[in-house]
Design an enzyme around this catalytic site. Structure first.
Site, PDB file in Angstrom:
ATOM      1  N   ASP A   1     -14.893 -21.214 -10.792  1.00 58.78           N
ATOM      2  CA  ASP A   1     -14.276 -21.469  -9.494  1.00 58.78           C
ATOM      3  C   ASP A   1     -14.553 -20.358  -8.491  1.00 58.78           C
ATOM      4  O   ASP A   1     -13.916 -20.279  -7.438  1.00 58.78           O
ATOM      5  CB  ASP A   1     -12.770 -21.644  -9.642  1.00 58.78           C
ATOM      6  CG  ASP A   1     -12.094 -20.454 -10.331  1.00 58.78           C
ATOM      7  OD1 ASP A   1     -12.817 -19.517 -10.741  1.00 58.78           O
ATOM      8  OD2 ASP A   1     -10.863 -20.459 -10.454  1.00 58.78           O
TER       9      ASP A   1
ATOM     10  N   ASP B   1     -17.362 -15.423 -14.406  1.00 57.75           N
ATOM     11  CA  ASP B   1     -16.687 -16.619 -13.905  1.00 57.75           C
ATOM     12  C   ASP B   1     -16.987 -17.771 -14.855  1.00 57.75           C
ATOM     13  O   ASP B   1     -18.067 -18.334 -14.832  1.00 57.75           O
ATOM     14  CB  ASP B   1     -17.176 -16.955 -12.494  1.00 57.75           C
ATOM     15  CG  ASP B   1     -16.479 -18.194 -11.931  1.00 57.75           C
ATOM     16  OD1 ASP B   1     -15.402 -18.550 -12.445  1.00 57.75           O
ATOM     17  OD2 ASP B   1     -17.026 -18.799 -10.990  1.00 57.75           O
TER      18      ASP B   1
ATOM     19  N   HIS C   1      -7.067  -5.783  -0.993  1.00 59.45           N
ATOM     20  CA  HIS C   1      -5.954  -4.872  -0.741  1.00 59.45           C
ATOM     21  C   HIS C   1      -4.885  -5.541   0.131  1.00 59.45           C
ATOM     22  O   HIS C   1      -5.066  -5.693   1.342  1.00 59.45           O
ATOM     23  CB  HIS C   1      -6.446  -3.601  -0.066  1.00 59.45           C
ATOM     24  CG  HIS C   1      -5.409  -2.529   0.039  1.00 59.45           C
ATOM     25  ND1 HIS C   1      -4.713  -2.047  -1.045  1.00 59.45           N
ATOM     26  CD2 HIS C   1      -4.929  -1.843   1.115  1.00 59.45           C
ATOM     27  CE1 HIS C   1      -3.873  -1.122  -0.657  1.00 59.45           C
ATOM     28  NE2 HIS C   1      -3.974  -0.982   0.643  1.00 59.45           N
TER      29      HIS C   1
ATOM     30  N   ASP D   1     -12.716 -17.840 -18.377  1.00 60.76           N
ATOM     31  CA  ASP D   1     -11.309 -18.210 -18.225  1.00 60.76           C
ATOM     32  C   ASP D   1     -11.111 -19.723 -18.285  1.00 60.76           C
ATOM     33  O   ASP D   1      -9.993 -20.217 -18.102  1.00 60.76           O
ATOM     34  CB  ASP D   1     -10.749 -17.660 -16.917  1.00 60.76           C
ATOM     35  CG  ASP D   1     -11.499 -18.165 -15.686  1.00 60.76           C
ATOM     36  OD1 ASP D   1     -12.473 -18.934 -15.837  1.00 60.76           O
ATOM     37  OD2 ASP D   1     -11.113 -17.787 -14.563  1.00 60.76           O
TER      38      ASP D   1
ATOM     39  N   SER E   1       0.834  -1.193   0.000  1.00 64.21           N
ATOM     40  CA  SER E   1       0.000   0.000   0.000  1.00 64.21           C
ATOM     41  C   SER E   1       0.879   1.256   0.000  1.00 64.21           C
ATOM     42  O   SER E   1       1.712   1.418  -0.889  1.00 64.21           O
ATOM     43  CB  SER E   1      -0.967  -0.033   1.191  1.00 64.21           C
ATOM     44  OG  SER E   1      -1.958   0.951   1.070  1.00 64.21           O
TER      45      SER E   1
ATOM     46  N   ASP F   1      -8.461  -5.277  -5.732  1.00 63.26           N
ATOM     47  CA  ASP F   1      -8.147  -4.288  -4.712  1.00 63.26           C
ATOM     48  C   ASP F   1      -9.217  -3.193  -4.725  1.00 63.26           C
ATOM     49  O   ASP F   1      -9.432  -2.547  -5.753  1.00 63.26           O
ATOM     50  CB  ASP F   1      -6.770  -3.691  -5.007  1.00 63.26           C
ATOM     51  CG  ASP F   1      -6.207  -2.861  -3.871  1.00 63.26           C
ATOM     52  OD1 ASP F   1      -6.992  -2.156  -3.208  1.00 63.26           O
ATOM     53  OD2 ASP F   1      -4.981  -2.912  -3.657  1.00 63.26           O
TER      54      ASP F   1
END
Length: 565
Positions: A289, A282, A471, A285, A214, A433
């Site tokens: 999952d 989802d 994050h 790809d 950060s 994030d």
């Protein structure tokens, strides 16, 4: 110059020179034989430029009891505790070490406090520095604890003020303190720590490292750009490196969600947003999952959540849909120029998701509200009465860049000085994030690649993007991969293939460039003692993990690193 080892040093000492004089003369001449190492308490007499040694004492093995005036400030009032519960240095049993506390005053308005911890036995010969989150104001004792347990000499600094990490009122009217926070305190601490290490052990550290996330990631990049000789290896996570643009984007989100009636998205609706994102994204790809492996490929349209009848937690109003589009969109000037990337879809729920960071428990009660308001009120405009309702994005960016960009932004892509001296840099960022958009780090990495075409960037820099991570940690994806030395980040298998910091050490010390790093998802993000739920390889960008089409999708061996489509 005085040279040699124990024999020549003994001859020098027999000449009648005191130990203190021996150290002074040898240090001035760049030589510190091992026989000149000192007791911990002797460090209180060390003379350093604009620096006072406030404490030098041997800490017995066991629990560390912090003095009230040095304990980390409480963050409960600014909600951080709801995301990252306050921790005392843990585990409670520490080895015996030498604790040194310094007060540095490089300017007339500086008062930087730093601590250096030195193992009294089993020092591994290396130095590992800790960074800070948000506006700093504290010493990261938890990180120092992890470092000392692993044999490192370690340091941390409050960067020049003592306050809750989301509070920036110390900056108002104190430009020198802003410089200390921006870059000077980390550099001064690094130089002083290595001198103290040399005094104590009789030699400088074999290798020096910095690892943080950060604002700490920003600090790491600032070191590589401004002071390339400070560290041999830097691990920079989710770096808030483009500080002025990031905080302008945060404030634009704040203004959108709080100044427009009905625009705030209630926390009760976040699960519906997350479910709609997964339903759309989802699977493309190659694997369903619960993760959006590369959110750039997600074509989620917030309009799919439009309420068709009465409003409920399963849908959004037209005003809320407009807010969601802004959160997912780039910040731009009126002329269409890009200011900063937006958030990426996926991982909106969870402990480190949108509820604490973006939407908050109620209006004007989120972390981004607290951070952005503190920044503009205390650093940019220096007006305690400033209110976000007067915020105008383009003007604010121009003012912020002009006043603070040179002090706070770590955006220089020319890392030639760092690379030429053999430095290694590893970046990592969670795709999801909610505070520092992931694309900002990809932008910086790409800029380094473009700038340093004559020095192949992959010889000294790597970037790892982490699917489903929020994050620095948390999120539905594998999010523990040795990114910190703190105990909860350490896996059972702590080798370089499973630990990104160990991979950095291998690269620096043995020239073994890192490949894939196996990340772990535990059943409880806050407790690595819980069962392993999933493992997944993190591939060096621009490669990404692709399911082979067979095998357990919860095991890393079922994936291979392939070039991004």
């Amino acid at each position: 110059m005085i040279r040699g080892g124990k024999r020549s040093c003994n001859r020098f000492l027999r000449s009648g020179t005191t130990l203190r004089s021996c150290l002074a003369v040898l240090l001035l001449n760049g030589c510190v034989p091992a026989c000149c190492s000192v007791r911990c308490e002797d460090l209180s007499t060390v003379r350093l430029a604009h620096t006072k040694v406030a404490l030098a004492t041997s800490i017995p093995a066991g629990a560390l009891e912090l003095e009230p005036e040095t304990a980390p400030p409480s963050s409960a009032d600014i909600l951080l505790g709801s995301v990252y519960p306050p921790e005392a240095p843990s585990p409670k049993t520490l080895p015996r070490f030498c604790r040194v506390r310094l007060e540095l005053e490089p300017s007339g308005n500086s008062h930087i406090v730093a601590e250096i911890w030195l193992p009294e036995s089993n020092w591994n010969g290396k130095y590992l520095a800790q960074g800070n989150g948000v506006f700093a104001g504290y010493i990261d004792y938890d990180g120092m604890t992890g470092a000392i347990l692993r044999g490192y000499a370690t340091s941390a600094t409050d960067t020049g003020h003592h306050s809750a990490p989301a509070n920036a009122d110390w900056a108002r009217g104190h430009p020198e303190k802003v410089i200390d926070f921006g870059y000077r305190a980390i550099h001064e601490t690094a130089e002083t720590a290595k001198t103290i290490i040399a005094h104590y052990y009789g030699r400088r550290p074999r290798h020096s490292y910095f690892a943080s996330c950060s604002n700490g990631g920003r600090q790491g990049l600032m070191e590589a750009q401004r002071f390339p000789a400070d560290y041999d290896g830097i691990l920079a996570g989710a770096p808030a490196h483009s500080w002025t643009q990031l905080f302008a984007a945060l404030m634009e989100n704040v203004r959108t969600l709080n100044a427009i009636p009905g625009a705030r998205i209630p926390n009760s609706k976040i699960p519906a947003i997350a479910a709609a994102v997964l339903q759309t994204c989802d699977g493309p790809d190659g694997l369903k999952d619960g993760l959006v492996s590369d959110p750039r490929e997600c074509r989620f349209d917030p309009a799919a959540l439009q309420c068709r009848a009465a409003e409920s937690d399963a849908c959004l109003t037209s005003t809320q849909i407009a807010s969601l589009r802004i959160l997912y969109s780039e910040s731009r000037t009126t002329a269409g120029e890009r200011i900063f990337p937006g958030l990426l879809p996926g991982a909106e729920t969870g402990r480190g998701g949108w509820e604490p960071w973006i939407t908050g428990s109620r209006s004007e009660r989120s972390l981004q509200f607290t951070f952005a308001t503190n920044y503009f009120r205390n650093m940019v405009y220096e007006d305690p009465a400033w209110n976000y309702r007067s915020f105008r994005l383009e003007n604010a960016v121009q003012t912020s860049d002009r006043k603070l960009g040179p002090l706070l932004n770590a955006t220089n892509p020319d890392l030639s000085r760092f690379a030429n001296r053999g430095g290694k840099l590893i970046l990592y960022h969670g795709w999801n994030d909610p505070v520092v958009p992931a694309l900002s780090t990809i932008d910086y990495y790409d800029a380094v690649v473009r700038t340093m075409g004559t020095v192949h960037p992959r010889t000294f820099v790597r970037l790892y993007m982490v699917p489903g991570m929020q994050h620095c940690e948390d999120g539905p994806g594998p999010n523990i991969f040795g990114q910190s030395v703190m105990p909860r980040y350490v896996q059972a298998d702590d080798g370089p293939g499973n630990n990104i910091f160990r991979a950095l050490e291998e690269w620096v010390e043995h020239q073994h460039a890192p490949a894939a790093i196996v990340a772990v998802k535990y059943a409880d993000d806050a407790d690595s003692a819980k069962r392993v739920q999933m493992t997944r390889p993190l591939c060096p960008y621009p490669e990404k993990a692709v399911y082979k089409g067979a095998g357990n999708p919860n095991e890393s061996g079922s994936f291979s690193c392939s070039a991004a489509r």
